[in-house]
Design a protein around this motif. Structure first.
Motif, short mmCIF file in Angstrom:
data_model
loop_
_atom_site.label_atom_id
_atom_site.label_comp_id
_atom_site.label_asym_id
_atom_site.label_seq_id
_atom_site.Cartn_x
_atom_site.Cartn_y
_atom_site.Cartn_z
N ILE A 121 0.87 -1.17 0.00
CA ILE A 121 0.00 0.00 0.00
C ILE A 121 0.91 1.22 0.00
CG2 ILE A 121 -1.86 1.25 1.16
CD1 ILE A 121 -2.53 -1.33 2.65
N THR A 122 0.80 2.04 -1.01
CA THR A 122 1.57 3.27 -1.09
C THR A 122 0.62 4.46 -0.97
OG1 THR A 122 1.36 3.57 -3.49
CG2 THR A 122 3.10 2.07 -2.71
N THR A 123 1.15 5.67 -1.03
CA THR A 123 0.27 6.84 -1.01
C THR A 123 -0.54 6.94 -2.30
OG1 THR A 123 2.04 8.26 -1.84
CG2 THR A 123 1.79 8.11 0.55
N GLY A 124 -0.18 6.13 -3.31
CA GLY A 124 -0.96 6.07 -4.54
C GLY A 124 -2.06 5.04 -4.51
N GLY A 125 -2.03 4.14 -3.50
CA GLY A 125 -3.07 3.12 -3.38
C GLY A 125 -2.49 1.72 -3.32
N ILE A 126 -3.36 0.72 -3.32
CA ILE A 126 -2.94 -0.67 -3.23
C ILE A 126 -2.25 -1.09 -4.52
CG2 ILE A 126 -3.71 -3.06 -2.98
CD1 ILE A 126 -6.01 -2.09 -1.29
N GLY A 127 -1.04 -1.62 -4.40
CA GLY A 127 -0.32 -2.14 -5.55
C GLY A 127 0.23 -1.09 -6.49
N GLN A 128 0.18 0.17 -6.12
CA GLN A 128 0.65 1.26 -6.98
C GLN A 128 2.08 1.68 -6.61
OE1 GLN A 128 -1.26 2.35 -9.62
NE2 GLN A 128 -2.51 0.61 -8.92
N PRO A 129 2.84 2.16 -7.60
CA PRO A 129 4.17 2.69 -7.28
C PRO A 129 4.07 3.87 -6.32
CG PRO A 129 3.88 2.41 -9.66
CD PRO A 129 2.52 2.24 -9.04
N GLU A 130 5.08 4.04 -5.49
CA GLU A 130 5.08 5.16 -4.55
C GLU A 130 5.41 6.46 -5.29
OE1 GLU A 130 4.43 7.61 -2.10
OE2 GLU A 130 4.24 5.62 -1.19
N PRO A 131 4.48 7.41 -5.32
CA PRO A 131 4.72 8.66 -6.06
C PRO A 131 5.61 9.66 -5.33
CG PRO A 131 2.52 8.68 -5.12
CD PRO A 131 3.09 7.32 -4.83
N ILE A 132 5.81 9.49 -4.02
CA ILE A 132 6.61 10.45 -3.26
C ILE A 132 8.06 9.97 -3.21
CG2 ILE A 132 6.95 11.59 -1.04
CD1 ILE A 132 3.99 11.25 -0.50
N ALA A 133 8.95 10.74 -3.79
CA ALA A 133 10.37 10.36 -3.82
C ALA A 133 10.97 10.37 -2.42
CB ALA A 133 11.13 11.33 -4.73
N ASN A 134 11.86 9.39 -2.18
CA ASN A 134 12.62 9.32 -0.92
C ASN A 134 11.72 9.25 0.31
OD1 ASN A 134 15.14 9.59 -2.33
ND2 ASN A 134 14.75 11.79 -2.47
N LEU A 135 10.54 8.65 0.17
CA LEU A 135 9.61 8.63 1.29
C LEU A 135 10.19 7.88 2.48
CD1 LEU A 135 6.88 9.24 2.53
CD2 LEU A 135 5.95 7.23 1.36
N GLY A 136 10.75 6.69 2.23
CA GLY A 136 11.31 5.91 3.33
C GLY A 136 12.42 6.65 4.05
N LYS A 137 13.28 7.31 3.31
CA LYS A 137 14.38 8.07 3.91
C LYS A 137 13.85 9.23 4.73
CE LYS A 137 18.40 10.90 2.67
NZ LYS A 137 19.22 11.45 1.56
N ASN A 138 12.85 9.92 4.20
CA ASN A 138 12.33 11.09 4.90
C ASN A 138 11.60 10.71 6.18
OD1 ASN A 138 13.33 12.85 2.98
ND2 ASN A 138 11.46 12.85 1.77
N VAL A 139 10.83 9.62 6.15
CA VAL A 139 10.13 9.18 7.36
C VAL A 139 11.12 8.58 8.35
CG1 VAL A 139 8.43 7.57 8.29
CG2 VAL A 139 7.93 8.82 6.19
N GLY A 140 11.96 7.66 7.87
CA GLY A 140 12.92 7.00 8.75
C GLY A 140 13.95 7.93 9.34
N GLY A 141 14.26 9.00 8.62
CA GLY A 141 15.24 9.97 9.11
C GLY A 141 14.62 11.11 9.90
N HIS A 142 13.34 11.00 10.24
CA HIS A 142 12.62 12.00 11.05
C HIS A 142 12.36 13.30 10.31
CE1 HIS A 142 13.29 9.61 14.76
NE2 HIS A 142 14.50 9.42 14.30
N LEU A 143 12.59 13.35 9.00
CA LEU A 143 12.42 14.62 8.29
C LEU A 143 10.96 15.00 8.16
CD1 LEU A 143 15.18 14.27 5.54
CD2 LEU A 143 15.36 15.08 7.91
N THR A 144 10.07 14.01 7.99
CA THR A 144 8.65 14.33 7.95
C THR A 144 8.19 14.85 9.30
OG1 THR A 144 8.18 12.00 8.40
CG2 THR A 144 8.04 12.71 6.11
N ALA A 145 8.72 14.28 10.36
CA ALA A 145 8.36 14.73 11.70
C ALA A 145 8.86 16.15 11.95
CB ALA A 145 8.93 13.78 12.75
N ALA A 146 10.09 16.45 11.50
CA ALA A 146 10.64 17.79 11.66
C ALA A 146 9.80 18.82 10.91
CB ALA A 146 12.08 17.83 11.18
N THR A 147 9.43 18.47 9.68
CA THR A 147 8.61 19.37 8.87
C THR A 147 7.27 19.63 9.55
OG1 THR A 147 9.63 18.62 6.80
CG2 THR A 147 7.48 19.67 6.63
N ASP A 148 6.69 18.58 10.13
CA ASP A 148 5.41 18.73 10.80
C ASP A 148 5.53 19.61 12.04
OD1 ASP A 148 2.55 17.88 11.38
OD2 ASP A 148 3.58 17.17 13.18
N LEU A 149 6.61 19.45 12.81
CA LEU A 149 6.79 20.26 14.01
C LEU A 149 6.95 21.73 13.64
CD1 LEU A 149 7.20 20.66 17.03
CD2 LEU A 149 9.61 20.00 16.74
#
Length: 395
Positions: free
Chosen positions: A315-343
């Protein structure tokens, strides 16, 4: 967080923010607190800020002399920007954001209060939040009085696939949700320590989908036998009183679905079960903590055997079985960058972060509920708990 909101906030990463305390123009000042040898800097809560264009690291504190020297170099600071005492650092640099990295919980309450009193506008802190509900109550009251935004480092809570999964539930793709099941890593920390350190990740996700916990019933075992007072001792990582190498808990959440959490020391294949499953009449959604893609879907009724093989679909942000449209998503989430942006957005918009202090208190509540239920012989206990200390003190 919707996909649109995620893309908007991510694309805004290069935009300037108004200075809150006179940092380099357009940047927020970040002060980092660590403690080498006693929880260090968590899972990258120091270096993450080097990758956030809106911020500038202006100081680091570490009571360990050697660790401090290493941190100054790693964070590309000058010698005078390193401090042995975090209170002195906070008073000197007057940060906008404080990153509290140590994993050892016995330090969190004092560091949080000091950061709040320093005039900081936001705090990003390693999980778990604090040791007891009493500490959580105190910290949240202080933060509310000063309008300080507290964000907890449950990284997957900031993942933009969560609302996509919620839509799959809402539109009936999963069918009627019957239950949720979570497990810890079940390594040598299995049981009570696993519940605290890793189970809080799992239960944070469960509460996102199911709402606040209302009740808990649980049993805590040591080598197959119910934990007694003789089994209680100071736990690792500054957790406080702890017991049990096996935990079995059931929660009732406000949206009506039950959640089960289990952890057995050294059970099965390493990390095979670390995650959460949402089990519905038309399929299962599975979350593997710290893995990308975060979520997968197995279609079909899980209780009805079929001859044809069923295949797990990402399951991606594009839906079930779809390619992930957001580049570097795993790196950004795993590296806390999405959290930093949200804060940063929470500070600018004067709103609560996606994984805020209240959610941190809820994770402490689900842990305390397990030990309180066990203390009462496995009785169902109402949450929030009336007693705000460590329930094992009364065993």
């Amino acid at each position: 967080m919707t996909r649109r909101h995620f893309l908007a906030t991510t694309s805004a990463a290069a935009a300037s923010l108004p200075s809150l305390h006179g940092a380099q123009e357009g940047k927020l000042k970040v002060a980092v607190i660590g403690h080498s040898g006693r929880g260090a800097y968590g899972h990258g809560l120091d270096t993450m800020w080097l990758q956030v264009p809106e911020t500038e690291i202006v100081g680091v504190a570490d009571a360990d002399e050697k660790g401090l020297a290493g941190a100054v170099t790693k964070l590309k600071l000058k010698g005078e920007q390193g401090f042995a005492e975090y209170a002195k650092m906070l008073a000197t640099v007057k940060p906008d954001i404080v990153a509290i990295g140590p994993r050892h919980l016995d330090q969190h309450r004092d560091m949080l209060i000091a950061a709040i009193q320093s005039g900081a506008r936001g705090i990003y802190i390693e999980k778990p939040f604090v040791r007891t509900l009493a500490e959580a109550d105190e910290v949240l009251a202080a933060a509310k009085a000063k309008n300080v935004k507290i964000s907890i480092a449950h990284r997957n809570r900031f993942h933009p696939v969560l609302p996509v999964v919620q839509k799959l539930i809402d539109d009936g793709t999963v069918g009627q949700v019957l239950e949720m099941r979570g497990r810890g890593k079940e390594d040598q920390r299995g049981g009570g320590l696993d519940l605290w350190v890793l189970g809080t990740h799992v239960m944070n996700l469960a509460c996102y989908f199911g709402g606040k916990p209302l009740e808990c019933s649980a049993v805590v075992l040591q080598n197959g036998k119910p934990v007694t007072k003789a089994d209680v001792a100071e736990g690792a990582e500054g957790i406080g009183l702890l017991a049990g190498n096996e935990v079995h808990a059931r929660y009732q959440l406000e949206r009506g679905m039950p959640v089960y959490f289990d952890s057995i020391q050294n059970a099965g294949v390493k990390e095979a079960a670390f995650g959460l499953q949402i089990i519905g009449t038309k399929g299962i959604v599975d979350f593997r903590i710290d893995v990308e893609p975060l979520a997968h879907f197995l279609p079909g009724n899980p209780f009805r055997p079929v001859k044809e093989p069923r295949v797990w679909q990402p399951i991606t942000t594009g839906g079930i079985g779809q390619p992930e449209p957001i580049a570097n998503l795993g790196k950004n989430v795993g590296g806390h960058l999405t959290a930093a942006t949200d804060l940063i957005s929470a500070i600018r918009e004067n709103r609560e972060p996606l994984c805020n202090g209240e959610e941190g208190r809820t994770t402490v509540e689900v842990v305390a509920g397990v030990f309180e239920s066990h203390r009462l012989g496995g009785a169902r206990v109402a949450l929030p708990l009336a007693y705000r200390g460590n329930p094992l003190a009364g065993l």
